[in-house]
Design a protein around this motif. Structure first.
Motif, short mmCIF file in Angstrom:
data_model
loop_
_atom_site.label_atom_id
_atom_site.label_comp_id
_atom_site.label_asym_id
_atom_site.label_seq_id
_atom_site.Cartn_x
_atom_site.Cartn_y
_atom_site.Cartn_z
N PHE A 7 8.20 -73.21 10.04
CA PHE A 7 8.81 -72.01 10.58
C PHE A 7 9.45 -71.20 9.44
N PRO A 8 9.24 -69.88 9.41
CA PRO A 8 9.82 -69.07 8.34
C PRO A 8 11.31 -68.83 8.54
N GLU A 9 11.94 -68.31 7.49
CA GLU A 9 13.37 -68.01 7.56
C GLU A 9 13.64 -66.88 8.55
N VAL A 10 14.78 -66.97 9.24
CA VAL A 10 15.20 -65.99 10.22
C VAL A 10 16.48 -65.32 9.72
N VAL A 11 16.68 -64.05 10.09
CA VAL A 11 17.81 -63.26 9.62
C VAL A 11 18.91 -63.23 10.68
N PHE A 12 20.13 -63.55 10.28
CA PHE A 12 21.30 -63.32 11.12
C PHE A 12 21.83 -61.94 10.74
N CYS A 13 21.65 -60.96 11.63
CA CYS A 13 21.88 -59.56 11.27
C CYS A 13 23.36 -59.15 11.26
N SER A 14 24.14 -59.71 12.15
CA SER A 14 25.52 -59.27 12.32
C SER A 14 26.31 -59.40 11.02
N GLY A 15 27.00 -58.34 10.66
CA GLY A 15 27.88 -58.38 9.49
C GLY A 15 27.22 -58.04 8.18
N LYS A 16 25.89 -57.89 8.15
CA LYS A 16 25.22 -57.59 6.90
C LYS A 16 25.34 -56.10 6.56
#
Length: 254
Positions: free
Chosen positions: A47-56
């Motif tokens: 499984f590829p890396e996933v982005v946690f968007c909040s706060g970026k």
């Protein structure tokens, strides 16, 4: 790309042996200064890396999405806002946004989904967390059946869907309030149940803590619990379990 996809490209002559060799030899991450993107995660875990968007920061999010999309041909992020969607869409027109689950993603066309994962909620207020789980599981190749609003205050609703739940390779149960749904399901199935406490409830729910405590103190067997509102974590584990189920079903009969 995972290892199998690279080898298939070589076999189809869409990639040379030298290109494939270069891919495997390259550094297993992209150093962006503020982030180190794990571009070989799919090779290691499937499984590829996933982005946690909040706060970026906006520019960080844009560059991360663009890099992962170019690397994998798709990208998946959680806890995104409408404003972040509009921002990313300027660079990746294929990006889509779900305002319920706050998922920001672009997927490869014709993705094959296999197996079966049942995603259940106690109430409709739990759907945002459940959708985060369901869409994560689908992104990672699982076929998901959604069974919503089957909480214990009307047990007949759950029993009406019991056949569909029992036929799944694993079950995600998202519930707030007292969080009893996972225990009830756990006593009715022979598959793993991933319990997701949600922050839905009145004051003594303590923003999901009461549901969390109920779930980790369950007397039903086969229940694992993720953190409060962690639909993504539940969806990821469900995809892993489902993948094992699919592999088992594909084994030749002896």
């Amino acid at each position: 790309m995972d290892t199998h996809e690279i080898l298939e490209k070589v076999r189809a002559k869409d990639m040379t042996v030298e290109e494939a060799e270069g891919y495997f030899r390259r550094k297993p991450f992209v150093d962006m200064g503020y982030a180190r993107l794990d571009t070989h995660r799919e090779i290691r875990s499937g499984f590829p890396e996933v982005v946690f968007c909040s706060g970026k920061a906006d520019e960080h999010l844009l560059d991360i999405y663009e890099t992962l999309y170019k690397e994998n041909g798709e990208v998946f992020g959680t806890r995104a806002s409408e404003a972040q969607y509009e921002l990313v869409r300027g660079r990746i027109p294929e990006i889509t946004y779900d305002p319920v689950s706050h998922i920001l993603k672009a997927e490869k066309e014709g993705k094959r989904r296999r197996g079966k994962i049942a995603v259940c909620t106690a109430g409709t207020a739990d759907i945002p967390v459940a959708e985060e789980a369901a869409q994560a599981a689908e992104y990672f190749g699982g076929r998901v059946e959604r069974i919503y609003d089957v909480g214990v205050s009307g047990l007949h609703r759950l029993l009406a869907s019991l056949e569909a739940i029992q036929s799944a390779n694993c079950i995600v149960a998202a519930a707030g309030m007292e969080g009893a749904l996972a225990s009830v399901i756990g006593g009715l199935v022979d598959k793993p149940v991933i319990a997701v406490p949600t922050s839905v409830g009145y004051g003594a729910n303590f923003k999901g803590l009461s549901a969390l405590l109920t779930m980790i103190n369950s007397c039903a067997n086969g229940i694992a619990v993720v953190n409060i509102d962690n639909g993504y974590g539940a969806g990821y584990i469900a995809a892993q379990i489902n993948r094992l189920g699919v592999r088992h079903d594909e084994q030749p009969n002896e």
